[in-house]
Design an enzyme around this catalytic site. Structure first.
Site, PDB file in Angstrom:
ATOM      1  N   ASP A 366       0.847  -1.199   0.000  1.00  0.00           N
ATOM      2  CA  ASP A 366       0.000   0.000   0.000  1.00  0.00           C
ATOM      3  C   ASP A 366       0.883   1.251   0.000  1.00  0.00           C
ATOM      4  OD1 ASP A 366      -2.299   1.530   0.157  1.00  0.00           O
ATOM      5  OD2 ASP A 366      -2.373   1.463   2.342  1.00  0.00           O
ATOM      6  N   GLU A 369       2.503   4.890  -4.190  1.00  0.00           N
ATOM      7  CA  GLU A 369       2.482   5.795  -5.376  1.00  0.00           C
ATOM      8  C   GLU A 369       3.818   6.500  -5.565  1.00  0.00           C
ATOM      9  OE1 GLU A 369       0.103   5.692  -2.976  1.00  0.00           O
ATOM     10  OE2 GLU A 369      -1.190   4.440  -4.204  1.00  0.00           O
ATOM     11  N   ASP A 454      -9.117   3.866  -1.975  1.00  0.00           N
ATOM     12  CA  ASP A 454     -10.053   4.293  -0.933  1.00  0.00           C
ATOM     13  C   ASP A 454     -11.353   4.869  -1.489  1.00  0.00           C
ATOM     14  OD1 ASP A 454      -8.002   3.477   0.629  1.00  0.00           O
ATOM     15  OD2 ASP A 454      -7.309   5.476   1.170  1.00  0.00           O
TER      16      ASP A 454
HETATM   17  C1  GLC Z   1      -4.647   3.534   2.908  1.00  0.00           C
HETATM   18  C2  GLC Z   1      -5.184   2.304   2.178  1.00  0.00           C
HETATM   19  C3  GLC Z   1      -6.235   1.630   3.036  1.00  0.00           C
HETATM   20  C4  GLC Z   1      -5.615   1.272   4.377  1.00  0.00           C
HETATM   21  C5  GLC Z   1      -5.087   2.510   5.067  1.00  0.00           C
HETATM   22  C6  GLC Z   1      -4.344   2.195   6.372  1.00  0.00           C
HETATM   23  O1  GLC Z   1      -5.636   4.502   3.016  1.00  0.00           O
HETATM   24  O2  GLC Z   1      -5.681   2.636   0.915  1.00  0.00           O
HETATM   25  O3  GLC Z   1      -6.728   0.498   2.387  1.00  0.00           O
HETATM   26  O4  GLC Z   1      -6.577   0.634   5.192  1.00  0.00           O
HETATM   27  O5  GLC Z   1      -4.169   3.185   4.200  1.00  0.00           O
HETATM   28  O6  GLC Z   1      -3.274   1.358   6.142  1.00  0.00           O
END
Ligand code: GLC
Length: 731
Positions: A366, A369, A454
């Site tokens: 995650d 980017e 998200d």
């Molecule tokens: C980001 C991710 C989400 C995750 C959050 C905390 O917003 O897109 O899926 O739960 O970070 O890690």
């Protein structure tokens, strides 16, 4: 009376803005360098490759997006390009491509776009961005895949602009039937033009260049449960037990950022997850696979071994002055691995031994980017050329030469996944890895599945998930999904049920929400909701043999699992407009309800005859009909003439081998494919799998083996013809 200052306006800017709508005159071509045109047939499709290298500048030696080399036959530089394609260098730091977009041509692909299926009529910026608001204003999102199909019935083309730098694709936004791409780079690039060919052939050819996905582990196609965050071992164990006690099938539980020790990657919290290994082992015994999130930011902490090692071995991104770049993310001040360097990828890959030793089944990449709290808008407003290196936030190095971050930004997430993939493959060589990523560019399918970040618990986002995922499939990425129930907000029961009605057909089937939302697990809503969701999730498990067989097809020809109707009905002008329904493979038409308090919708049926998924009178194709879809029902229709392999009930894919596979026949004469293997190793690549061509004629099912070398002697099969079920011998 309260006196306030009258607002003051900057009239100079206003005057400039007022004029700036005017289309820019085409500037002079500044290009001086080397360019070449090559030609090749790739998967039966004619492909032209135009490659340009500006003089005297560093070249990105090998493309990270191209995975298969082809034998390009050089063409004369003056060769005519299709669709009137022309290119030039318009500024220092900008190349422009011009092409014609005749009326009626539809544009698909470009990765993750908040858009209808047809991307035409808008400008699309490709720069990986952590955009938290997915609205009409959202332009760049997390993924940037510079591949687009220009769909025109049987004569489609594909454009692939192989450069990891930011790009802006203008697809006839001024309604002048013109397309333009601005590429913001000072590096070399290659443009590939595929076609003309039918849409499926274009995708086949594109994936023969950027790589075809491998089979995923079967368990990763089951139901996945996630939440930011299950805060401690006790909660995780409780969730697992609820699923099993309530008999709601599930294969996977995710651990979001709070499993870590103050968000340090490759650690676990000693307070809240003291018996980490034991917890994972116990969950394994209950047939749960545990996936951990891994973000790229490494906590700046002189005592943290991962940070120390990265510093010592020079593995992080640097500032212009050669200092380690420090940005803000979950762990606070953090350094960012420079994944462009092979030694960084190796180091990062090796660190995964922490997860492998602990029995973690998959990795969730995650914030890659990369997302930085101190840099939410990576591109300057109104950018018309790539900023100078000093304004590109930080630097990478490639072969000891320095590169501004924006030049390669779109690669960051994909290279992180490449490294994660390398780690898992090296440490578990004959086990298919499962990786899920938020950021990606072309070629990500070689390493990872994706989800679309998200979203909100909004009906609009439920509806938009269809065109958005279809465009991901058209960008070569079949293994995709969105957060079922929505990430931000709180999902009410009716919405969750409607979302599962559609979500059971997403290739990636994951429920996830943020820390402030209400509990979103399928058992968190009371009896009625739980009962309806259980049935829907069971349907997903029933469909696994069909979905798994489709995945196998995808590995051979790049065909997405979720397909727009035009994929199979290219000449049907009504089908071409549909993006509130889609086909799962050739045989299942999915048309869900995506609005509150509705139980009826219009469905367009392409030619043929369509059987309601759960029985009832078949519907004749070539018409739009209002269809009742009561809450909790399966919003799908099966094409007459197809055979769908379906599995009997299970609580997780650990029971797959012992369940019965039924070949459900729809219609008097029917055809189908069925693929099986061990579901977890790479033995299928060495030929250890079975593939069957099924056909029903005069009430008799026959199975012809296309390939047979997997021992399935212990498995049970059955056939269902017009509701009559009998056992079947597959040999
Ligand atoms: C980001 C991710 C989400 C995750 C959050 C905390 O917003 O897109 O899926 O739960 O970070 O890690």
């Amino acid at each position: 009376m309260i006196e306030t200052d009258a607002p003051t306006y900057d009239w100079t800017t206003a005057r400039q803005r007022r004029k700036s709508w005017k289309a820019e005159e085409r500037p002079k071509n500044l290009f001086s360098g080397e360019s070449k045109v090559g030609k090749c047939q790739v998967a039966g499709v004619d492909v032209l490759k135009i490659a340009a290298h500006p003089e005297g500048l560093l070249r990105l030696a090998d493309s990270f997006m191209v995975h298969h080399k082809h034998d390009w036959k050089e063409e004369s530089a003056g060769v005519g390009l299709p669709l009137g394609l022309e290119w030039q260098q318009s500024k220092d730091g900008r190349f422009d491509f011009f092409f014609s977009l005749a009326d009626g041509i539809r544009c698909f692909g470009l990765g993750e776009r908040f858009s209808t299926l047809d991307l035409r009529g808008a400008r699309h910026t490709l720069c990986t961005t952590d955009e938290t608001k997915h609205t009409e204003f959202a332009d760049s999102l997390y993924k940037a895949i510079p591949f687009m199909v220009l769909f025109d019935g049987d004569n489609s083309y594909g454009f692939f602009l192989d450069s990891p730098a930011p790009q802006r694709w203008d697809l006839d936004s001024e309604l002048n039937c013109e397309g333009k791409i601005e590429l913001f780079t000072r590096q070399g690039w290659s443009m590939y033009v595929f076609g003309p060919a039918p849409l499926p052939s274009i995708l086949d050819s594109f994936s023969a260049v950027t790589g075809k996905a491998k089979m995923p582990p079967l368990w990763s196609l089951g139901h996945q449960q996630c939440r930011w965050s299950y805060p401690d071992e006790e909660t995780v164990r409780e969730i697992a037990t609820e699923f099993r006690q309530r008999k709601i099938p599930c294969d996977t539980i995710y651990l979001d950022i709070d499993y870590m020790d103050e968000y340090r990657v490759f650690t676990h919290s000693p307070e809240r997850f003291p018996a980490f290994t034991k917890m994972i082992e116990d969950l394994r015994a209950q047939n749960f696979n545990v996936i951990t999130i891994v973000d790229p930011g490494v906590k700046k902490d002189e005592k943290f071994p991962v940070f120390k090692k990265g510093l010592k071995d020079n593995l992080f991104c640097k500032t212009q002055d050669g200092e380690v770049y420090i940005g803000q993310v979950w762990p606070g001040h953090s350094a960012f691995p420079d994944f462009l360097k092979p030694e960084t990828r190796k180091w990062w890959a090796d660190n995964h031994s922490f997860y492998v030793k602990n029995g973690i089944a998959g990795i969730w990449n995650d914030m890659n980017e990369p997302a930085l709290f101190n840099l939410t808008r990576p591109l300057p407003d109104g950018m018309d050329a790539l900023p100078a290196e000093s304004a590109q936030h930080f630097c990478h190095s490639l072969d000891d030469e320095r590169l501004g971050h924006l030049e390669v930004r779109n690669l960051y997430g994909t290279l992180m996944c490449k490294s994660t993939h390398q780690g898992l493959i090296e440490q578990r060589p004959n086990e298919r890895p499962f990786i899920l990523t938020r950021s990606a560019t072309a070629g990500i399918q070689n390493y990872s599945a994706v989800w679309l970040g998200d979203n909100y618990s909004w009906y609009e986002h439920l509806a938009k998930s269809i065109p958005m995922l279809l465009n991901m499939g058209m960008s070569g990425v079949a293994f995709c999904g969105v957060d079922i129930g929505g990430f931000f907000g709180s999902c009410p029961p009716e919405m969750l049920i409607r979302w599962y009605e559609l979500g059971i057909f997403y290739p990636l089937f994951r429920n996830h929400c943020w820390l402030e939302g209400r509990a979103q697990e399928p058992f968190a809503y009371g009896e009625k909701c739980e009962m309806l969701l259980r049935k829907l999730i069971e349907t997903r498990y029933g469909l696994l043999p069909y979905i798994y067989s489709l995945f196998h097809e995808h590995t051979t020809n790049g065909a997405p699992l979720m397909r727009p109707l035009s994929w199979h009905y290219p000449q049907d002008r009504i089908a071409a407009n549909a993006d509130d329904e889609f086909l799962l493979g050739e045989n299942i038409l999915v048309a869900p309800i995506t609005e509150r308090s509705k139980s009826c919708r219009n469905v367009y049926f392409p030619e043929g005859l369509w059987h309601p998924f759960n029985g009832g009178t078949p519907v004749k194709g070539g018409q739009t009909l209002a269809v009742e879809i009561p809450l909790g029902s399966v919003p799908a229709f099966v094409r007459d003439g197809s055979i769908i392999p379906m599995a009997s009930a299970m609580q997780s894919t650990a029971e797959y081998e012992s369940c019965t596979i039924t070949f459900k026949c729809f219609g008097k004469n029917a055809q189908g494919m069925y693929f099986e293997d061990d579901g977890k190793s790479f033995d299928y690549e060495r030929g250890v799998y079975n593939e069957w061509q099924l056909s029903l004629k005069e009430g008799q099912l026959s199975a012809v083996s296309v390939h047979k070398s997997f021992d399935s002697a212990g498995r049970k099969y059955a056939v269902d013809i017009e509701g009559k079920n009998s056992s079947f011998k597959l040999s």
